[in-house]
Scaffold this active site. Structure first.
Site, PDB file in Angstrom:
ATOM      1  N   HIS A 186      46.927  46.848  44.168  1.00  0.00           N
ATOM      2  CA  HIS A 186      45.888  47.240  43.199  1.00  0.00           C
ATOM      3  C   HIS A 186      45.922  46.342  41.961  1.00  0.00           C
ATOM      4  O   HIS A 186      45.536  46.774  40.874  1.00  0.00           O
ATOM      5  CB  HIS A 186      46.041  48.704  42.776  1.00  0.00           C
ATOM      6  N   SER A 316      39.298  20.212  33.192  1.00  0.00           N
ATOM      7  CA  SER A 316      38.219  20.588  32.283  1.00  0.00           C
ATOM      8  C   SER A 316      37.687  19.365  31.568  1.00  0.00           C
ATOM      9  O   SER A 316      38.427  18.423  31.264  1.00  0.00           O
ATOM     10  CB  SER A 316      38.721  21.614  31.264  1.00  0.00           C
TER      11      SER A 316
END
Length: 462
Positions: A186, A316
């Site tokens: 989870h 980037s």
């Protein structure tokens, strides 16, 4: 541009003089100016294998002369070798039976065959319908070419790519078998396991989907050829389908058979749906693997950072020093495309009205795109990412030591509720699990050290 005049049942039409196609291909080119998605060359080459096989079978049956059959075989072999790729210009968006693509192949083989015969001084003339398409219909040739192309794509590209990534992951399982890390369910901390165990799950996924794909692919080795127009086999010899299937098997090295029910083979494409479903299962597993890799590599200082992936390019254009999980991102985009293709194939295959499905070209295009995208993306992910994965053992150890879920080991000794109280107290007060356990008075330090040992928590015990 120079043109020549070609004729068909609708009359005359101008065709570029330097092209091997004829009237029906030209009409399709002019009538369907839709999109840029050309009929895959794999389909064209599968057609050439089929036409070669059909010519040899018709010759053996005494229906086609040896001279014509030999010329057809030579022309087909040239197509298979890629010599005439630019002579197959048609797009996917044409008649749903693929008739224009069948005729494109017939016309190119006929015209090239006639050139070959002329070079030998023969005045024999090969006709695209009467000779190249003898004993055939577009309705049984296109699904045959579809199955041949799809089988070859899966067995020659997808399965070898899976094997390659499987081997890499097997090496990582062994290399990381000693590294204990915190598990996560989870997206929350859970009990420990080794990094090798985690990757073994990925490896098993590929083992299973590889078998699913191979098994499902066997159903596509049934060929429609011999069914002709509606499945009855009109204008074909009763043994034609079996003979052609045997020839195709010999040329490809794959064991194809004549479909036992040609009515099914012309109107249903459930085999393609089934096999593409197996490709979708592979895609689903690849999405999981790619996501796990990029999340485990997140950071380097504000993420999980438990594994290190290769820096293939600057991450980037504005932020220096970033290493982005580009291979994972490319692979997950491929998965998204495959999922979309599966929806298209499923719907298209449901459109078998009466004796013929007329969504065949889009089924072919999407299946082959999925197969090649998956194969290419798996190899790229393997070579540019998976082989270079390293473990950051320092961060992994730190995450294990900080985790409150090690408290699970206390359940059999002090009970679930007491263990939960210790974990909540540690979290609330900013304590280590050990500090909170000792404050509870339920355990001594010696008992805690004996029980809460990550090495003892990675396998079942009696």
């Amino acid at each position: 541009m120079e043109y020549r005049i070609e004729r068909d049942t609708l009359g005359e039409i101008k065709v570029p003089a330097d092209k091997l196609w004829a009237a029906q291909t030209q009409r399709s080119k002019e009538n369907f100016p839709i999109g840029t998605e050309q009929m895959p060359l794999e389909i064209v080459k599968a057609f050439a294998i089929l036409k070669k096989s059909a010519a040899l079978s018709n010759q053996k049956l005494g229906k086609l002369s040896e001279e014509k059959a030999e010329a057809i075989v030579v022309a087909a072999d040239e197509i298979i070798a890629g010599k005439w790729n630019e002579h197959f210009p048609l797009v996917v968006w044409q008649t749903g039976s693929g008739t224009q693509s069948n005729m494109n192949v017939n016309e190119v083989i006929a015209n090239r065959g006639n050139q070959i015969l002329k070079e030998k001084g023969s005045d024999v003339h090969i006709h695209p319908n009467d000779d190249v398409n003898m004993s055939q219909s577009s309705n049984d040739t296109f699904p045959t070419a579809l199955h041949v192309a799809c089988v070859l794509a899966v067995e020659n590209h997808v399965l070898p790519a899976i094997t390659k990534l499987k081997e890499t992951l097997a090496e990582k399982v062994t290399a990381f078998e000693h590294i204990i890390k915190i598990g996560r369910t989870h997206l929350q901390d859970a009990t420990p396991l080794t990094l090798g165990q985690e990757i073994s799950g990925w490896h098993r996924m590929l083992e299973k989907t590889e078998r699913m794909i191979a098994e499902s692919n066997t159903y596509m080795k049934e060929l429609a050829i011999g069914g002709t127009a509606v499945g009855t086999g009109i204008n074909a010899h009763p043994k034609f389908g079996e003979m052609v299937s045997e020839e195709i098997s010999q040329f490809t090295g794959k064991q194809f058979i004549s479909a036992p029910n040609k009515f099914h083979a012309l109107t249903s494409h459930d085999e393609v749906v089934y096999t593409h479903g197996a490709l979708k299962a592979l895609a689903a597993d690849l999405m999981k693997i790619a996501n796990d890799v990029r999340w485990l590599a997140s950071g380097p200082r504000s993420g999980l950072g438990e594994i290190i992936i290769p820096a293939n390019e600057p991450g980037s254009s504005i932020m220096p020093g970033k290493v982005n999980p580009t291979q994972s991102e490319a692979l997950t985009m491929v998965v998204a495309q495959v999922m979309g293709n599966d929806a298209t194939i499923g719907f298209a295959a449901s459109q078998g009205n009466f004796e013929l499905n007329v969504f065949k070209p889009v089924i072919a295009y999407n299946f082959l795109q999925s197969a090649h995208l998956l194969a290419d993306a798996i190899v790229s992910f393997n070579d540019n990412c998976a082989v270079g994965i390293e473990a950051d053992e320092e961060i992994i150890k730190e995450n294990v030591n900080r985790s409150l879920m090690l408290v699970t080991a206390l359940n059999p000794h002090i009970g679930y509720e007491n263990a939960a109280k210790i974990a909540k107290h540690a979290h609330k007060e900013g304590l280590t699990l050990k500090e909170a356990a000792l404050q509870s008075g339920l355990l001594t330090e010696e008992q805690f050290n004996e029980i809460v040992d990550p090495k003892k928590m990675i396998a079942p015990k009696e």
